[in-house]
Design a protein around this motif. Structure first.
Motif, PDB file in Angstrom:
ATOM      1  N   LYS A 249       0.819  -1.212   0.000  1.00 29.43           N
ATOM      2  CA  LYS A 249       0.000   0.000   0.000  1.00 29.43           C
ATOM      3  C   LYS A 249       0.859   1.270   0.000  1.00 29.43           C
ATOM      4  CE  LYS A 249      -3.817  -2.159   2.543  1.00 29.43           C
ATOM      5  NZ  LYS A 249      -4.663  -2.087   3.781  1.00 29.43           N
ATOM      6  N   LYS A 250       2.183   1.090  -0.158  1.00 29.14           N
ATOM      7  CA  LYS A 250       3.129   2.207  -0.142  1.00 29.14           C
ATOM      8  C   LYS A 250       3.152   2.906   1.212  1.00 29.14           C
ATOM      9  CE  LYS A 250       4.332   1.475  -4.378  1.00 29.14           C
ATOM     10  NZ  LYS A 250       5.666   0.871  -4.672  1.00 29.14           N
ATOM     11  N   GLU A 251       2.910   2.126   2.263  1.00 33.41           N
ATOM     12  CA  GLU A 251       2.988   2.628   3.629  1.00 33.41           C
ATOM     13  C   GLU A 251       4.269   2.121   4.270  1.00 33.41           C
ATOM     14  OE1 GLU A 251      -1.821   2.445   4.557  1.00 33.41           O
ATOM     15  OE2 GLU A 251      -0.523   0.721   5.006  1.00 33.41           O
ATOM     16  N   LEU A 252       4.917   2.975   5.066  1.00 34.43           N
ATOM     17  CA  LEU A 252       6.143   2.572   5.748  1.00 34.43           C
ATOM     18  C   LEU A 252       5.827   1.614   6.890  1.00 34.43           C
ATOM     19  CD1 LEU A 252       8.102   5.932   5.873  1.00 34.43           C
ATOM     20  CD2 LEU A 252       8.904   3.827   4.790  1.00 34.43           C
TER      21      LEU A 252
END
Length: 258
Positions: A48-51
């Protein structure tokens, strides 16, 4: 009289200088954190392109301890120190070892992880990783890292291949384009337990070189940001003392990392 005037002038300048120093002291309420986002399980961008990762959870917890607002900035590894110096963010939390070479440019916080270094290989490869044994072999790692420095210093008769991210080196090993790779054990263990479980194995522990590898992983700050370093040092010490470091460690790892 002239001498007296000069003394008064000198006192005024000294006071002004002291006032200037006090004026430069910054009260940190918001901190921008730079990270790579490509070094699981320390820091990584998920689907989800979350760190996510140990360092993301750990730094967020430290920010709560310091009662500051923290925001994350993703930066490619090879430009991560230049971007700090260019004021793109205020601290690097990105699996960075506190080496003497890097200390020429930045200051480091207290160490928050110290992990072994591994060499991994295809399952049929040997376990002797001495420079003589790996003569002519292709060895990969991430560029601009302590591991790259180590290979370039000791493995001059091997073919050294450097990659923008460690994950790219891992994939080239899995695809047979490398004979060995080296990196922090925790990162390579994650690879061996997932994408590399069918192709690859741990070959050996890599001996640490004090001048190259440093004392462990820490946050990097600009040399002028003395107050910021002190804040992080205090929060790291508190997290180790009160068990909050261990709580997050145990979420991500099966063994101690400090």
């Amino acid at each position: 009289m002239k001498g007296f005037v000069r003394l008064i002038a000198a006192a005024v300048l000294t006071a002004a200088g002291a006032t200037g120093v006090l004026a430069q002291a910054k009260e940190w309420k918001e901190i921008r954190i730079g990270t790579e986002g490509a070094y699981p399980p320390f820091n990584n961008l998920n689907a989800k392109k979350e760190l996510e990762g140990f360092e993301i959870d750990y730094a967020n917890m430290l920010c709560e301890k310091m009662k500051v607002k923290c925001t994350w900035v993703v930066q490619d590894w090879d430009g991560i120190i230049p971007a700090l110096l260019a004021n793109k963010y205020d601290i690097i939390i990105a699996g960075m070892n506190a080496t003497d070479e890097r200390k020429k440019q930045v200051d480091f916080t207290a160490v928050y992880t110290k992990t072994p270094i591994w060499a991994i290989s295809g399952k049929s490869a040997g376990t002797d990783i001495s420079p003589a044994a790996l003569k002519g072999k292709a060895i990969g790692t991430q560029g601009s890292t302590i591991h790259a420095n180590f290979l370039e210093k000791f493995y001059k008769d091997s073919t050294i291949r450097l990659y923008p991210t460690q994950e790219e080196a891992n994939l080239d090993l899995a695809n047979g384009r490398l004979d060995y790779i080296i990196a922090d054990s925790l990162s390579l263990e994650d690879f061996l337990n997932n994408k590399g479980k069918d192709c690859c194995k741990k070959a050996a522990d890599v001996p640490r070189d004090a001048t190259i590898h440093g004392p462990g992983t820490a946050g990097a700050v600009r040399k002028a940001d003395v107050e910021l370093k002190a804040m992080w040092d205090k929060a790291i010490a508190e997290s180790i003392a009160d068990g909050s470091h261990k709580k997050i460690q145990d979420k991500w790892f099966k063994f101690p990392i400090l």
